[in-house]
Design an enzyme around this catalytic site. Sequence first.
Site, PDB file in Angstrom:
ATOM      1  CB  CYS A  36      68.458  17.553  67.450  1.00  0.00           C
ATOM      2  SG  CYS A  36      69.867  18.250  68.441  1.00  0.00           S
ATOM      3  NE  ARG A  77      67.858  13.863  62.104  1.00  0.00           N
ATOM      4  CZ  ARG A  77      67.635  14.871  61.266  1.00  0.00           C
ATOM      5  NH1 ARG A  77      67.133  14.264  60.125  1.00  0.00           N
ATOM      6  NH2 ARG A  77      67.754  16.076  61.192  1.00  0.00           N
ATOM      7  CD1 TRP A  87      75.461  14.265  68.087  1.00  0.00           C
ATOM      8  CD2 TRP A  87      75.780  16.598  67.845  1.00  0.00           C
ATOM      9  NE1 TRP A  87      76.787  14.435  67.867  1.00  0.00           N
ATOM     10  CE2 TRP A  87      77.090  15.954  67.612  1.00  0.00           C
ATOM     11  CE3 TRP A  87      75.773  17.828  67.725  1.00  0.00           C
ATOM     12  CZ2 TRP A  87      78.040  16.663  67.251  1.00  0.00           C
ATOM     13  CZ3 TRP A  87      76.794  18.413  67.407  1.00  0.00           C
ATOM     14  CH2 TRP A  87      78.162  17.957  67.143  1.00  0.00           C
ATOM     15  CG  ASN A 147      67.889  19.936  64.705  1.00  0.00           C
ATOM     16  OD1 ASN A 147      69.036  20.193  64.787  1.00  0.00           O
ATOM     17  ND2 ASN A 147      67.593  19.531  63.307  1.00  0.00           N
ATOM     18  N   GLY A 148      69.167  22.756  66.421  1.00  0.00           N
ATOM     19  CA  GLY A 148      69.680  23.818  65.881  1.00  0.00           C
ATOM     20  C   GLY A 148      70.581  24.513  67.241  1.00  0.00           C
ATOM     21  CD  GLU A 201      86.024   8.624  53.154  1.00  0.00           C
ATOM     22  OE1 GLU A 201      86.115   9.905  53.481  1.00  0.00           O
ATOM     23  OE2 GLU A 201      85.168   7.929  53.405  1.00  0.00           O
ATOM     24  CE  LYS A 238      83.929   6.608  56.655  1.00  0.00           C
ATOM     25  NZ  LYS A 238      83.532   7.546  55.520  1.00  0.00           N
ATOM     26  CD  GLU A 248      83.662   8.516  59.939  1.00  0.00           C
ATOM     27  OE1 GLU A 248      82.830   9.497  60.437  1.00  0.00           O
ATOM     28  OE2 GLU A 248      83.695   8.236  58.658  1.00  0.00           O
ATOM     29  CG  HIS A 292     107.813  18.586  52.027  1.00  0.00           C
ATOM     30  ND1 HIS A 292     108.997  19.531  51.618  1.00  0.00           N
ATOM     31  CD2 HIS A 292     107.586  18.152  50.745  1.00  0.00           C
ATOM     32  CE1 HIS A 292     109.379  19.256  50.304  1.00  0.00           C
ATOM     33  NE2 HIS A 292     108.332  18.465  50.045  1.00  0.00           N
ATOM     34  CE  LYS A 320      74.637   8.748  57.055  1.00  0.00           C
ATOM     35  NZ  LYS A 320      76.034   8.476  56.603  1.00  0.00           N
TER      36      LYS A 320
HETATM   37  C1  F6R Z   1      82.208  10.960  57.366  1.00  0.00           C
HETATM   38  C2  F6R Z   1      80.910  11.281  56.972  1.00  0.00           C
HETATM   39  C3  F6R Z   1      80.922  12.764  57.199  1.00  0.00           C
HETATM   40  C4  F6R Z   1      79.926  13.182  56.129  1.00  0.00           C
HETATM   41  C5  F6R Z   1      79.924  14.959  56.087  1.00  0.00           C
HETATM   42  C6  F6R Z   1      78.931  15.573  55.183  1.00  0.00           C
HETATM   43  O1  F6R Z   1      82.193   9.364  57.265  1.00  0.00           O
HETATM   44  O2  F6R Z   1      79.929  10.817  56.848  1.00  0.00           O
HETATM   45  O3  F6R Z   1      82.241  13.341  57.195  1.00  0.00           O
HETATM   46  O4  F6R Z   1      80.330  13.125  54.863  1.00  0.00           O
HETATM   47  O5  F6R Z   1      79.294  15.104  57.399  1.00  0.00           O
HETATM   48  O6  F6R Z   1      77.667  15.054  55.193  1.00  0.00           O
HETATM   49  P1  F6R Z   1      76.577  15.176  54.048  1.00  0.00           P
HETATM   50  O7  F6R Z   1      77.394  14.326  52.924  1.00  0.00           O
HETATM   51  O8  F6R Z   1      75.452  14.574  54.399  1.00  0.00           O
HETATM   52  O9  F6R Z   1      76.631  16.693  53.801  1.00  0.00           O
END
Ligand code: F6R
Length: 606
Positions: A2, A27, A74, A98-99, A479, A483, A486, A502, A601
Site C-alpha cells: 500500500c 510497489r 494491496w 498501510n499495514g 531464482e 522469476k 512470478e 531423491h 514491490k
Molecule cells: C522477486 C522479488 C522479491 C523480493 C523480496 C524482497 O523478484 O523481487 O522476491 O526480492 O520481496 O524484497 P526486498 O529486496 O525489497 O527486501
Amino acid sequence: MCGIVGIAGTAPTSERLIEGLRRLEYRGYDSAGIAVIQDGSVQRCRAEGKIRNLDNALRDNPIDGVTGIAHTRWATHGRPTTDNAHPHTSGNVAIVHNGIIENFKDLRDDLSAKGHVFVTETDSEVIAHLIDHHIQAGLSHDKAFAKTLSELRGAYGVAAIFADKPDTVMAARQGSPLAVGLAEDETFIGSDSMALAPFTRQIVYLEEGDWCIATPGDVRIFDASGKPANREVVISTAAAELVDKAGCRHFMEKEIHEQPESVGRTLSQYISAVDESFAFQPGELGLSKADRLISVACGTAFYAGATAKYWFERYAGLAVEADIASEYRYRQPVMPQHGAAIFISQSGETADTLAALRHCKQNGVRTIGVVNVPESSIAREADLHLRTLAGPEIGVASTKAYTAQLSALACIALAAASSRGKMTKEETAEKVRALLEVPRLINEVMLVEPQIEELARALTHHTDVLYLGRGQFFPLAMEGALKLKEIAYIHAEGYAAGELKHGPIALIEDGTPVIVIAPWDELFEKTISNVQEVAARGADVTLFTDPRGAKEAGDSVRTIIIPECDPIAQAIVAAIPIQLLAYHTAVLMGTDVDQPRNLAKSVTVE
Ligand code: F6R
C-alpha cells in the site's frame, strides 16, 4: 505494498495526490482512492484496479480541496473491490492505512456494539471509526488520534483528515514507513521520498511509534510516549521526474539491460581499481575474526545471500547460515558470539527482514545492511550500510537489484577472505580484475537474447518447468524458477541437480522442460550425469553453459552459450539469461510484466 500520500496545502490537491500515487505504483496495488476536504465535508473517489481507473472516475465526478489523502491498496483483509478501497470514513474522519491491524476484530466488535456501522471487509476501517468515536466522546482531534494509535496492535503507516479541521493531516508510523515532506507553505506525507519528490526534497523520516500533525508549512512530531520529538531533516536524492521506460516495453526490460551500468557502479564503490584491492576501511566489515555470519533476506534477495554463502565459505573460510527472514525471526536462532549478521534488501523496508535485523541488534549482534534504497529503514538501522547502486528498480520482479546485491556481496566476501589471511595480495588482485570484467561480460551475454526468445516461445506451451544447478548455481536455479513463476505465472521449481533422484525426478515425463545452469567447473561432470538422467526420461533439456562446457557436453543437448569467466563473476553474468528467459516468456504469455498479479514491490507487512 500500500502507498500513502497526504497534503496539507494551500492549493488544489487532487491532481497532485494522483501524481504522488503514480510514483508509488511500482510497489504493487489492486485499487486506489483519494479523499479531500471540500466545502467542509470529506469527499471521496475510489476505484478498483489501476490508477487510470481512479483518474477516469475523478474526471466523471471531480472533487478537490487544499487538504487531502490518497492511497494505493494491496489487499490483505477483504477483496480488492471499490468498497474496500481506501480512504475509509466515519463521520468527519477519513483515513488511509498501510499495514495490518491485528486486533481489528475485537475493536470492530466493540465499536459495532456501540452503534458504529462497518461497510467494508477491511481491518483498516476500524481506524476511522475509532478516531471518530473518541472525537464524539469529547476528545480533541489530536488526543483522539493519539488514543486510537495506543489501542491499535499490529503495523501501520496511517494518515487521517478531518472535515471539521480542514487544514490538518495527521499521520503515524509503527512498522510501516512514512515520510514527511516540508515546503514553505505546504506539508506532505508519503510512504517514501519518491512519492514526495515532485513537491519537495526536504524530508523527515518518522521513527517507529512517531506521529505528527501536519498543517500548511508546519509539522509537529511526537514520539510514542507523546513527547515532542525533533527529527532530522534530510535532503532526498529521489529524482523529481518519474523514472521512464527509456523506449523499452517494460521497466523490467529496461532494468535487465541497465545491468552493465548498475553492476559497474556497485562494484566501483567497493573496488580500488588502481591498487587492485577492495575499498573497505580496515576493520569496517568486522569479519576478520568472525566465527560465523548470518545472512537474512526474502525472495530474490535471499537467493543473493544463498549464493554468497558459497563465496564466504570457499574464499574466506567463514561459516554462513543463509536464512529466510520470515523463518529466522520466529525461530529461537542461536546468536553468533563473535560473528555478524548481514541483511539484504532492495527496498530496505521488507517487514520480516527489518524485524530480523532488530532482533539481532537487540541481541548485541553486529548488523550489516546491503540495501538499495539509502533512506530506507534497514539502511538507517543497520550498524553498517553497504549500498547497492542499482538505482530505482520499478519492475516488481527484481533484476538489477539482484545482480547489484551479488556484486556487493562478492566484494564483501573477497575482502573478508583477504582480511582473514585466506587470500594473498596476488589472488585478491586476480579476483578484482575478474569482477571488473563483469559489466563487459553482461553486455556480451545479452547477445543470446534471440535464442532466449525462441526458448521462451517453447516454454509458453508448458505448465511446469524445472531449473537445475549445483554449487553457486543452485540458488540461481531457484531464482530462475521464482522469476518464471512470478511474472509468467508458469509453475517452476529450482533444484540442486544432485537432489533430483531423491524425489523430483518423478515429475519428468516426455517433453518436460528442464533448464540447467552449468558453466564448466569442477562440478560440471556431475551435473551432466544428472542431465543424462532426465534426458533419458524424456525431458527437453536446455543447458546454459560456457564454450568449454558446451564442448564437454557434446551435441546431445541443446546449449545456450554464455561467456567463459572466473567463477565468482560467472554467478553474476549467468543471472542475465535467466532473467531474460522469464521476461520473454511473460511477454509472450501477455501478463502484466511490471506489476504481476498479487505481488507488491515493497512487502511492508509480514
Ligand atoms: C522477486 C522479488 C522479491 C523480493 C523480496 C524482497 O523478484 O523481487 O522476491 O526480492 O520481496 O524484497 P526486498 O529486496 O525489497 O527486501
